[in-house]
Write an enzyme that holds these catalytic residues in place. Structure first.
Site, PDB file in Angstrom:
ATOM      1  N   HIS A  54      19.328  13.650  18.871  1.00  0.00           N
ATOM      2  CA  HIS A  54      20.765  13.820  19.097  1.00  0.00           C
ATOM      3  C   HIS A  54      21.573  12.568  18.784  1.00  0.00           C
ATOM      4  CE1 HIS A  54      20.482  17.833  20.872  1.00  0.00           C
ATOM      5  NE2 HIS A  54      19.383  17.416  21.462  1.00  0.00           N
ATOM      6  N   LYS A  72       9.278  16.868  29.648  1.00  0.00           N
ATOM      7  CA  LYS A  72      10.454  16.774  28.793  1.00  0.00           C
ATOM      8  C   LYS A  72      10.513  15.408  28.117  1.00  0.00           C
ATOM      9  CE  LYS A  72      15.490  17.467  29.026  1.00  0.00           C
ATOM     10  NZ  LYS A  72      16.630  17.739  29.948  1.00  0.00           N
ATOM     11  N   GLU A  99      24.503  12.722  17.898  1.00  0.00           N
ATOM     12  CA  GLU A  99      25.882  13.033  18.273  1.00  0.00           C
ATOM     13  C   GLU A  99      26.191  12.779  19.737  1.00  0.00           C
ATOM     14  OE1 GLU A  99      23.732  16.722  19.573  1.00  0.00           O
ATOM     15  OE2 GLU A  99      23.541  15.279  17.932  1.00  0.00           O
ATOM     16  N   CYS A 112      18.316  19.725  16.604  1.00  0.00           N
ATOM     17  CA  CYS A 112      17.436  20.064  17.727  1.00  0.00           C
ATOM     18  C   CYS A 112      16.900  21.490  17.544  1.00  0.00           C
ATOM     19  CB  CYS A 112      18.153  19.863  19.050  1.00  0.00           C
ATOM     20  SG  CYS A 112      16.992  19.641  20.439  1.00  0.00           S
TER      21      CYS A 112
END
Length: 308
Positions: free
Chosen positions: A235, A163, A237, A142
């Site tokens: 992401h 966003k 993760e 990121c």
């Protein structure tokens, strides 16, 4: 093979209860084996959550991993107990003379700032240079990935009007890449950011290889062989509930926030979210660890002197 963690690190019990093989540092010291030394430069406010997420992924490989937790030397965190930071983290200045097989640089909640206005930007630039001499392979995630690709190649980040938030479909752009071994042709990735890098600006840099991209949210994974680096703008993760926690937090704080795209069943935030990216997360980090294992020098002093 297990991942080596301090036995009193919160992630130790969490991962052990999940069935991940973990080993205490004392037992690891008695093993007649050279584990891969992987550093985690953790820039996120919720340090414990982030370290657990990454330890879960890199600890699922068949290789023994020695995870080193690293923090910015010039910045004091306000969201994690000082005792935790003192016991488990080392400032980067203390590890700057050491060598690592791999390094993960996390995201950070500072993406709205120009890079030069980040209080620890000077140290980050030193760390980026250090990866070229002391780290065999680096993953920037990121903001970490955006900052690296900007520093090394001048690729800018752009503020979004809204966003990018949810689970977006992505395309496998390079099925023959060893980092995408076992990947399907398309996949879901969690996205949570106010900025983006743009595909045509990545494509303009001959040294960069796009691996995963989305028509909706742009590049997601870019390989930089010359820098022995991978830039992940989304992401893998994330836990199943990470986007939910972000959404619930913003709702409670009265912030304008949309329901994360394609995350809840029927887009209903009253229903528990379904994790549809976990397998690709394990594949990606497993493939990265495998590539490190196959190419890193056995003599760690030669790290930074040999290409992958």
């Amino acid at each position: 093979m297990p991942i080596t963690l301090p036995e009193n690190l919160p992630a130790f019990d969490v991962l052990q209860n999940e069935g991940v093989m973990v080993m205490g540092e004392g037992r690891a010291a008695r093993q007649d084996i050279r584990p891969l030394r992987i550093g985690l430069l953790n820039l996120m406010p919720k340090k414990i959550q982030t370290e657990t997420q990454f330890a879960r992924l890199i600890g699922a490989t068949p290789l023994q991993i020695d995870l080193k937790l690293i923090r910015i030397s010039s910045h004091e965190t306000r969201n994690t107990a000082a005792e935790h930071m003192e016991e488990f983290y080392r400032p980067w200045t203390e590890v700057a003379d050491e060598k690592l097989d791999g390094l993960i640089i996390t995201g950070a909640p500072i993406e709205h700032l120009p890079y030069e206005e980040v209080t620890y930007w000077d140290e980050m630039k030193q760390i980026f240079d250090w990866t070229q001499t002391n780290v065999h392979s680096t993953v920037g995630v990121c903001w970490g990935g955006m900052a690296m690709i900007n520093y090394f190649h001048g690729v800018p980040k752009h503020l979004l009007d809204q966003k990018a938030f949810g689970c977006f479909r992505h395309r496998n752009l390079a099925p023959a890449s060893p980092y995408l071994s076992g990947f399907s042709d398309d996949l879901l990735m969690p996205v949570s950011r106010w900025t983006e890098v743009r595909q045509h600006e990545v494509d303009a840099v001959a040294d960069l290889i796009p691996l995963i991209g989305s028509d909706e949210t742009g590049p997601a994974l870019v390989s930089d062989p010359g820098r022995r680096a991978l830039y992940v703008f989304n992401h893998f993760e994330y836990d199943s509930n990470t986007l939910k926690e972000e959404y619930d937090r913003d709702v409670v704080e009265g912030k304008a926030i949309s329901v994360p795209v394609n995350y809840y069943p029927d887009d209903d935030p009253e229903l528990p979210p379904t994790n549809r990216w976990r397998s690709h997360a394990h594949l990606f980090y497993g493939n990265w660890i495998n590539q490190i294992y196959q190419s890193t020098p056995f003599d760690m002093e030669r790290i930074g002197l040999e290409s992958m």
